[in-house]
Scaffold this motif. Sequence first.
Motif, PDB file in Angstrom:
ATOM      1  N   ASN A 141       0.831  -1.200   0.000  1.00  0.00           N
ATOM      2  CA  ASN A 141       0.000   0.000   0.000  1.00  0.00           C
ATOM      3  C   ASN A 141       0.868   1.254   0.000  1.00  0.00           C
ATOM      4  O   ASN A 141       2.019   1.233   0.434  1.00  0.00           O
ATOM      5  CB  ASN A 141      -0.913   0.006   1.226  1.00  0.00           C
ATOM      6  CG  ASN A 141      -1.824  -1.202   1.267  1.00  0.00           C
ATOM      7  OD1 ASN A 141      -2.363  -1.601   0.235  1.00  0.00           O
ATOM      8  ND2 ASN A 141      -1.998  -1.785   2.445  1.00  0.00           N
ATOM      9  N   ASP A 142       0.272   2.343  -0.453  1.00  0.00           N
ATOM     10  CA  ASP A 142       1.031   3.598  -0.558  1.00  0.00           C
ATOM     11  C   ASP A 142       1.568   4.065   0.780  1.00  0.00           C
ATOM     12  O   ASP A 142       2.639   4.655   0.866  1.00  0.00           O
ATOM     13  CB  ASP A 142       0.138   4.682  -1.156  1.00  0.00           C
ATOM     14  CG  ASP A 142      -0.224   4.411  -2.604  1.00  0.00           C
ATOM     15  OD1 ASP A 142       0.373   3.480  -3.182  1.00  0.00           O
ATOM     16  OD2 ASP A 142      -1.094   5.105  -3.139  1.00  0.00           O
ATOM     17  N   ASN A 143       0.842   3.801   1.865  1.00  0.00           N
ATOM     18  CA  ASN A 143       1.268   4.305   3.176  1.00  0.00           C
ATOM     19  C   ASN A 143       2.259   3.381   3.884  1.00  0.00           C
ATOM     20  O   ASN A 143       2.636   3.612   5.021  1.00  0.00           O
ATOM     21  CB  ASN A 143       0.059   4.524   4.080  1.00  0.00           C
ATOM     22  CG  ASN A 143      -0.734   3.238   4.306  1.00  0.00           C
ATOM     23  OD1 ASN A 143      -0.390   2.197   3.747  1.00  0.00           O
ATOM     24  ND2 ASN A 143      -1.787   3.337   5.113  1.00  0.00           N
ATOM     25  N   GLU A 144       2.671   2.290   3.191  1.00  0.00           N
ATOM     26  CA  GLU A 144       3.589   1.338   3.831  1.00  0.00           C
ATOM     27  C   GLU A 144       5.044   1.614   3.473  1.00  0.00           C
ATOM     28  O   GLU A 144       5.954   1.051   4.085  1.00  0.00           O
ATOM     29  CB  GLU A 144       3.229  -0.097   3.428  1.00  0.00           C
ATOM     30  CG  GLU A 144       1.918  -0.574   4.006  1.00  0.00           C
ATOM     31  CD  GLU A 144       1.553  -1.980   3.544  1.00  0.00           C
ATOM     32  OE1 GLU A 144       1.024  -2.750   4.362  1.00  0.00           O
ATOM     33  OE2 GLU A 144       1.805  -2.299   2.366  1.00  0.00           O
ATOM     34  N   ALA A 145       5.294   2.428   2.493  1.00  0.00           N
ATOM     35  CA  ALA A 145       6.657   2.654   1.999  1.00  0.00           C
ATOM     36  C   ALA A 145       7.332   3.781   2.763  1.00  0.00           C
ATOM     37  O   ALA A 145       7.686   4.821   2.204  1.00  0.00           O
ATOM     38  CB  ALA A 145       6.636   2.946   0.505  1.00  0.00           C
ATOM     39  N   ASP A 146       7.509   3.593   4.051  1.00  0.00           N
ATOM     40  CA  ASP A 146       8.165   4.596   4.882  1.00  0.00           C
ATOM     41  C   ASP A 146       9.488   4.047   5.409  1.00  0.00           C
ATOM     42  O   ASP A 146       9.663   2.849   5.549  1.00  0.00           O
ATOM     43  CB  ASP A 146       7.271   4.984   6.071  1.00  0.00           C
ATOM     44  CG  ASP A 146       6.001   5.709   5.623  1.00  0.00           C
ATOM     45  OD1 ASP A 146       6.087   6.427   4.615  1.00  0.00           O
ATOM     46  OD2 ASP A 146       4.952   5.531   6.277  1.00  0.00           O
ATOM     47  N   ASP A 149      14.098   4.889   0.978  1.00  0.00           N
ATOM     48  CA  ASP A 149      13.715   5.089  -0.422  1.00  0.00           C
ATOM     49  C   ASP A 149      14.259   3.968  -1.302  1.00  0.00           C
ATOM     50  O   ASP A 149      14.217   4.050  -2.526  1.00  0.00           O
ATOM     51  CB  ASP A 149      14.193   6.448  -0.925  1.00  0.00           C
ATOM     52  CG  ASP A 149      15.703   6.575  -0.968  1.00  0.00           C
ATOM     53  OD1 ASP A 149      16.397   5.653  -0.472  1.00  0.00           O
ATOM     54  OD2 ASP A 149      16.207   7.585  -1.483  1.00  0.00           O
ATOM     55  N   SER A 184       3.774  -2.125  -7.642  1.00  0.00           N
ATOM     56  CA  SER A 184       3.546  -1.358  -6.414  1.00  0.00           C
ATOM     57  C   SER A 184       4.860  -0.963  -5.754  1.00  0.00           C
ATOM     58  O   SER A 184       4.961   0.116  -5.148  1.00  0.00           O
ATOM     59  CB  SER A 184       2.678  -2.159  -5.441  1.00  0.00           C
ATOM     60  OG  SER A 184       3.387  -3.246  -4.867  1.00  0.00           O
ATOM     61  N   LYS A 187       6.456   1.842  -7.853  1.00  0.00           N
ATOM     62  CA  LYS A 187       5.660   3.062  -7.712  1.00  0.00           C
ATOM     63  C   LYS A 187       5.978   3.783  -6.409  1.00  0.00           C
ATOM     64  O   LYS A 187       6.029   5.022  -6.360  1.00  0.00           O
ATOM     65  CB  LYS A 187       4.181   2.714  -7.773  1.00  0.00           C
ATOM     66  CG  LYS A 187       3.254   3.896  -7.483  1.00  0.00           C
ATOM     67  CD  LYS A 187       1.797   3.449  -7.407  1.00  0.00           C
ATOM     68  CE  LYS A 187       0.890   4.596  -6.976  1.00  0.00           C
ATOM     69  NZ  LYS A 187      -0.528   4.157  -6.825  1.00  0.00           N
ATOM     70  N   ASN A 188       6.208   3.025  -5.346  1.00  0.00           N
ATOM     71  CA  ASN A 188       6.307   3.608  -4.012  1.00  0.00           C
ATOM     72  C   ASN A 188       7.735   3.850  -3.521  1.00  0.00           C
ATOM     73  O   ASN A 188       7.914   4.469  -2.465  1.00  0.00           O
ATOM     74  CB  ASN A 188       5.580   2.718  -3.005  1.00  0.00           C
ATOM     75  CG  ASN A 188       4.080   2.844  -3.110  1.00  0.00           C
ATOM     76  OD1 ASN A 188       3.490   3.805  -2.623  1.00  0.00           O
ATOM     77  ND2 ASN A 188       3.445   1.878  -3.772  1.00  0.00           N
ATOM     78  N   TYR A 189       8.716   3.367  -4.274  1.00  0.00           N
ATOM     79  CA  TYR A 189      10.100   3.570  -3.855  1.00  0.00           C
ATOM     80  C   TYR A 189      10.887   4.229  -4.989  1.00  0.00           C
ATOM     81  O   TYR A 189      10.736   3.864  -6.159  1.00  0.00           O
ATOM     82  CB  TYR A 189      10.763   2.253  -3.465  1.00  0.00           C
ATOM     83  CG  TYR A 189      10.222   1.654  -2.181  1.00  0.00           C
ATOM     84  CD1 TYR A 189      10.774   1.988  -0.950  1.00  0.00           C
ATOM     85  CD2 TYR A 189       9.141   0.781  -2.221  1.00  0.00           C
ATOM     86  CE1 TYR A 189      10.274   1.441   0.228  1.00  0.00           C
ATOM     87  CE2 TYR A 189       8.626   0.228  -1.057  1.00  0.00           C
ATOM     88  CZ  TYR A 189       9.198   0.571   0.173  1.00  0.00           C
ATOM     89  OH  TYR A 189       8.699   0.042   1.330  1.00  0.00           O
ATOM     90  N   LYS A 190      11.759   5.134  -4.626  1.00  0.00           N
ATOM     91  CA  LYS A 190      12.576   5.838  -5.615  1.00  0.00           C
ATOM     92  C   LYS A 190      13.598   4.907  -6.247  1.00  0.00           C
ATOM     93  O   LYS A 190      13.831   4.953  -7.464  1.00  0.00           O
ATOM     94  CB  LYS A 190      13.283   7.028  -4.949  1.00  0.00           C
ATOM     95  CG  LYS A 190      14.190   7.807  -5.878  1.00  0.00           C
ATOM     96  CD  LYS A 190      14.884   8.958  -5.147  1.00  0.00           C
ATOM     97  CE  LYS A 190      15.840   9.701  -6.066  1.00  0.00           C
ATOM     98  NZ  LYS A 190      16.553  10.792  -5.341  1.00  0.00           N
TER      99      LYS A 190
END
Length: 809
Positions: A141-146, A149, A184, A187-190
């Motif tokens: 999910n988008d909010n899991e990539a914390d 990077d 996914s 998309k969520n990691y640089k």
Amino acid sequence: MKPRIYASTDPGLLERETVHCRLARKICAEGIVLLENNGVLPLKTDKIALYGAGARHTAFGGTGSGENNPRYNVTPEKGLKDAGINIVFSKWLDEYDLLFENEFSAYKKALKKALKKVPIKYHMDHSADNPFYYPAGRPINDNEADGSDVAVYVLTRQSGEGADRKDIPGDYYVTEDEKALMLSITKNYKNTILVLNVGAVIDLSFLDEIKFSAVVLLMQGGMETGNALADVLTGKVNPSGRLADTWGFSYNDYPSSDTFSSRSPEMLQEDYKEGIFVGYRWFEKRHIRPRYHFGYGLSYTRFKTEYIDTIVTGSKINVRASVTNTGDLPGRETLMLFLSCPEKKLLREERSLAAFSKTSLLDPGMSEEVSLVFDLTDHAGFDIDTSSYILEQGKYCLSVNDSPVCVFELDEDTVTEKCRKLFPTERKIDYYVHDKKPLKSFELPVIKISASEIKTKTHDYSVPVFEKSEKTDQIVSDLTLKDMTRLLVGRSYFGPFRHRVFGAAGYTTSKLYHKGIDAMPMADGPQGLNLTRISKKPIHNLFSIPTMPSAIRDSHKITNAGANAEADSGKKLYYQFCTSWPSETLVAQTWDVDLAMKMGDAIGKEMMEYGVVFWLAPAMNIHRNPLCGRNYEYYSEDPLLTGKMAAAITRGVQSHEGCFVTLKHFAANNLETKRNISSSNLDERTLREIYLKAFRIAVTEANAESVMCSYNKINGTYTALDYNLQTGILRNEWGFNGIVMTDWFATGHDESLDELCCKAGTDLIMPGHPFISSKIMKAYKKGLITREDIERSSRRIIRLALKSHTANN
């Protein structure tokens, strides 16, 4: 007869284990290939996210007889953590563990139910043909990539003995669920890194849509997989691996794609329509651009190669070049010498590998001179019309990697070897047609070579003489014919035993010990010795049977504490902690014969330690098609690279007196499905130049003492009963003086008759059963075989029994 037990009763870590694991880690790291890198590697952070089946459920090797049972296996997750990398998001991995467990449990139940309807003799084949496919796991999910990077995704594939892979999602292709997960992640990691934990070529067309910052070909690296991967990702090791195979854009790019294995219009007939054009030979002849070419690989540094000169002495050619590290980091470079031959009577490859060498570790600015040496006669083409190897008049071009450096001209046609026609085929094979083209013209100096300086070798095809020595003669004089028939049959898995090796694949007979012939234990390979880690002393001595694919085992199940806990239960336990080495393909990707020889030396030490005489390896079949189930167990699509690696391993193992390799599977065993009844159909030139050449190198350059024949037929004749293969080629042409054994249960069915093996030159029937010696006696009485056939094979076995390191221990 009280057997000797070599296994230890102490579960403690041995110094030998530490040394060998360090070498396994080095080999794995040296064989990892960097396919893509936009600068994200080496890692510049100590925090990453980690995803994918292979992060914890790693494929350390393939399944089947080549599996291993080491003390531990290091996953990528553990390797990265031990290297100081902080895995910032483990929730996904924990969820995946539950998903994996549930799906694998369901798979086992379904398989158990299905096997009830399958005859027991087909259980292994059915299980292999219906493998467990790894679930993908959910997209993030988008909010899991914390927290970082950088994300690493480990894509895993598993295959093994008994069945070929399939060109379906979950095997050769990625699934839609895997694509969704990868999309996914990108998309969520640089910065994203794809790690390919696979045993062989897979389809990478998803890379055209899903853009990773780096792609790393890990392969299956044995017990030190995770540590080696961490070494490369962190920059502790600069990747220097180079591909041992061609990775095409499409499966249809490979010439056998439409007829291989289960796609064959005649299921039991495998026609080698491509002839000698296998791997890069096909791609270059057809001008098909691959995704990654044979020998491809990136580095964290740069190199400059400068040609020095070419020295010709008779048929021996030495190309010298200088390699300089022009980058900013220490690294190693591989030089590959390719030969292009004139096309006149014979159709030839655009080029073929003639020699290779790898530099030492070069610091920035450091240079090293490299010599690439080969014999031109080793690259003669086989002329079917005259049954001879020939070099044709004309210009030959040498290239270092992709750069032409020298041209030499042979003044006239010459014959290098005169042979017999040994492998006729009545089957009509519709070979692919290629146009002959003149050699490209290069503005390079031309070196003249006189054909008169190249000698012709004429082979003698007489029946091989008896193995003679005073000790052998003395023993044979005391043997009855019945004794000799027993010697030709393995001991199976039930006593009495002279030597007890837990998990041994087989033994020669113990029944003739009182007459001076000791039994010889065998262990499967090629990723090390496939022995049982922890054993009780059983009444029988079954070979090491894995309970499930190696990728599914708990990576850290066996520890010193765990072993001691079992010992505390009151049971007397025996321990055999063998090294699990990288898969053969990964070893080939090192392009380092010195490392291969060190690996062989280490295996020889473990053979001495645990009482193993025959190591059933190296495996040497050519990667004809990406879907062969055991490609992980073989080196390459190229016979020279395969042969040189196998020869190096052989020298290492056999540097220990009384330890023997067993080159397998002889020959043209390039598929798994229906392997025991299928026929590999090909012309004699293709068989000799592609599928026999590697075996020839290992036999003639390293004096391998044993060969294992394959299950299949060649042009309709089972290899175990093929006199022209086991005697004409091996002994008459190559001077082989060792023994030939069957693959396990390769005889005793259909037309593959146990009792006729010794007539062909196949000396030892494995794993053996007491009734087989009676079949041999009956064949003798019927006149189907002679006493000389039986005694000839007996004497070969006796020679090695006397030489064995376990003899009379």
